[in-house]
Scaffold this active site. Structure first.
Site, PDB file in Angstrom:
ATOM      1  N   GLY A 113      15.325   4.934   8.975  1.00 59.71           N
ATOM      2  CA  GLY A 113      15.472   4.545  10.396  1.00 59.71           C
ATOM      3  C   GLY A 113      15.676   5.581  11.011  1.00 59.71           C
ATOM      4  O   GLY A 113      15.346   5.682  12.415  1.00 59.71           O
ATOM      5  N   THR A 114      16.725   6.475  10.932  1.00 57.39           N
ATOM      6  CA  THR A 114      17.413   7.339  11.752  1.00 57.39           C
ATOM      7  C   THR A 114      16.006   8.383  12.227  1.00 57.39           C
ATOM      8  O   THR A 114      15.787   8.860  13.506  1.00 57.39           O
ATOM      9  CB  THR A 114      18.545   8.301  11.338  1.00 57.39           C
TER      10      THR A 114
ATOM     11  N   ASN B  52      22.668  -4.299  15.039  1.00 58.07           N
ATOM     12  CA  ASN B  52      23.164  -4.005  13.803  1.00 58.07           C
ATOM     13  C   ASN B  52      24.612  -4.471  13.452  1.00 58.07           C
ATOM     14  O   ASN B  52      24.906  -4.853  12.303  1.00 58.07           O
ATOM     15  CB  ASN B  52      23.145  -2.469  13.463  1.00 58.07           C
TER      16      ASN B  52
ATOM     17  N   GLN C  80      17.155  -3.678  11.884  1.00 60.71           N
ATOM     18  CA  GLN C  80      17.815  -4.874  11.394  1.00 60.71           C
ATOM     19  C   GLN C  80      17.070  -6.205  11.523  1.00 60.71           C
ATOM     20  O   GLN C  80      17.393  -7.336  11.096  1.00 60.71           O
ATOM     21  CB  GLN C  80      19.004  -5.183  12.298  1.00 60.71           C
TER      22      GLN C  80
ATOM     23  N   GLY D  55      13.892   1.009   4.878  1.00 57.69           N
ATOM     24  CA  GLY D  55      13.508   0.061   3.606  1.00 57.69           C
ATOM     25  C   GLY D  55      14.821  -0.415   3.030  1.00 57.69           C
ATOM     26  O   GLY D  55      14.877  -1.465   2.429  1.00 57.69           O
ATOM     27  N   HIS D  56      15.941   0.414   3.203  1.00 55.97           N
ATOM     28  CA  HIS D  56      17.185   0.286   2.415  1.00 55.97           C
ATOM     29  C   HIS D  56      18.071  -1.170   2.899  1.00 55.97           C
ATOM     30  O   HIS D  56      18.772  -1.481   2.016  1.00 55.97           O
ATOM     31  CB  HIS D  56      18.047   1.452   2.013  1.00 55.97           C
TER      32      HIS D  56
ATOM     33  N   THR E 166       5.148  16.390   2.787  1.00 57.72           N
ATOM     34  CA  THR E 166       4.691  15.704   1.616  1.00 57.72           C
ATOM     35  C   THR E 166       5.064  14.410   1.471  1.00 57.72           C
ATOM     36  O   THR E 166       6.319  14.143   1.473  1.00 57.72           O
ATOM     37  CB  THR E 166       5.084  16.622   0.089  1.00 57.72           C
TER      38      THR E 166
ATOM     39  N   CYS F 181      27.306   3.934   9.807  1.00 60.88           N
ATOM     40  CA  CYS F 181      26.966   5.411  10.317  1.00 60.88           C
ATOM     41  C   CYS F 181      28.415   5.894  10.907  1.00 60.88           C
ATOM     42  O   CYS F 181      28.257   6.988  11.395  1.00 60.88           O
ATOM     43  CB  CYS F 181      25.835   5.501  11.165  1.00 60.88           C
TER      44      CYS F 181
END
Length: 413
Positions: free
Chosen positions: A69-70, A160, A188, A209-210, A246, A339
């Site tokens: 996200g960041t 968030n 979120q 994803g997390h 990659t 964060c």
């Protein structure tokens, strides 16, 4: 007993995702290579891209893979701004919700400090939602340069900290009315509210994803084919030249699996989790005198607040002290954005909503997810009264010592 109520920080990885990533890691091949192994890896990436696009109302070519996200927020904000300034040097102004995640706030601030961006901040209302009329007023503000000076409108989909849902479709329509790109952080929102990129009006959308049981270290940016955006890093030209590097095929496979699971189960999960959320909010209010939910809350409502977020203010405590006491009791939760963990300062989100610094310091964020159970709620409600009582004693003692020091200084003076 260990209870996890911090899904907004990160959610336990789903077993299905672990299995998918593990299997993909056994497959060798750089997706950019032209040999058989490379083509097979590329096929896995493109299948994941198509699945994510289908789940989120986007075209496959609009899915850009990132590290999280960041990175997606940085690419969205900086890439849109720089494109706008290059196209028209007058467009140096960003209209931004004051309740954004630090990934957006710090990106915006960096542009202001280093590249001359002008920021028009828009505070949310006391209910936690940014008002469309307030954003319109900021865009149209002639003293600030009017609509022709705006490079982008920036507002997150779901906050968030509070879990308050923002009027994204209306904000997207407003930005479109002025021919200005709309940028939204949907980190979120994914798996919690209906996310349809095509219907949102957003030029770009950031996600990760997390937060939904996917692997840490992977995310995405949905960017329309005609999105006015340029890269902020350079290299091999992967991902439409917007995000070189990659491709992490195993993580992308896991991300797609998590997105699909979260989106397919979203409606049923909302029904299940809103009951747990409401038990948390009602239980905390009943057990702790003076405790209250931040932002709008009506039992059963998932339109204005996600089913996953129970965000409360506890009177006369320092949130960090309460957090440590709950942790010692086996309850994992937070005071706000992970964060900013360890930084003892009031939440900028709550200050923007109109709460005082003293009120904001008592914030407690309890967030639910796919692994949450009624037993988790029961454990929190059982442990909370003693933890609050101890935190309030510590708060009172600290205040008394501070007042004594002030009295001594006044006497000495």
């Amino acid at each position: 007993m260990s209870v996890y109520l911090d899904h907004a920080a990160t959610s336990p990885t789903r077993p299905e995702v672990v299995e998918a990533v593990s299997a993909a890691m056994a497959q060798v091949g750089n997706p950019s290579s032209v040999h058989t192994a490379g083509r097979q890896a590329r096929r896995r990436v493109e299948e994941a891209r198509e699945d994510i696009a289908d789940a989120l109302g986007a075209g496959p070519s609009e899915v850009v893979f990132t590290s999280g996200g960041t990175e997606s927020d940085n690419l969205a904000v900086k890439g849109i701004y720089r494109y706008a300034v290059d196209a028209d040097p007058r467009r140096r102004r960003l209209v931004v919700s004051a309740a954004e995640h630090s990934a957006v706030l710090d990106s915006v601030t960096a542009l202001a400090d280093r590249e001359g961006a002008l920021i028009s901040w828009v505070d949310p209302g006391p209910d936690g939602a940014v008002k469309v009329d307030a954003v319109r007023a900021a865009v149209e503000d002639r003293a600030a340069g009017g609509p022709d000076s705006v490079a982008a409108v920036v507002a997150m989909w779901v906050n968030n900290e509070t879990g308050i849902v923002q009027p994204v479709a209306d904000l997207g329509a407003l930005a479109g009315e002025f021919g200005v790109p709309f940028v939204t952080d949907a980190v979120q929102a994914l798996g919690k509210v209906p996310v349809d990129f095509a219907a949102s009006g957003a030029a770009v959308l950031a996600a990760t994803g997390h937060k939904i049981g996917g692997p840490v270290g992977t995310g995405l940016l949905l960017a329309g084919r005609d999105a006015p955006i340029q890269p902020i890093s350079h290299g091999g030209g992967q991902e439409r030249k917007l995000r070189s590097g990659t491709l992490a095929m195993p993580l992308i496979v896991g991300l797609a699996r998590a997105v699909r699971l979260a989106q397919d189960a979203r409606e049923l999960e909302a029904v299940r989790l809103v009951q747990l959320r409401d038990r948390l909010l009602a239980g905390v209010s009943a057990a702790i005198p003076g405790a209250r939910a931040t932002g709008s809350w009506q039992p059963g409502d998932t339109l204005r607040r996600t089913a996953t977020h129970a965000h409360v203010l506890i009177p006369q405590v320092e949130g960090d002290s309460l957090l440590f006491l709950l942790d010692a009791a086996g309850i994992a939760c937070s005071t706000g954005s992970a964060c900013h963990a360890g930084v003892p300062q009031p939440s900028h989100v709550l200050l923007a909503m109109g709460f005082s610094p003293e009120e904001a310091r008592g914030a407690l964020r309890l967030t639910l997810g796919w692994s949450s159970t009624a037993a988790d709620v029961d454990a929190l409600l059982a442990a909370l009264p003693e933890a609050v009582e101890r935190a309030q004693r510590a708060y009172a003692a600290t205040r008394a010592r501070a007042q004594a020091r002030l009295a001594r200084r006044a006497t000495a003076g």
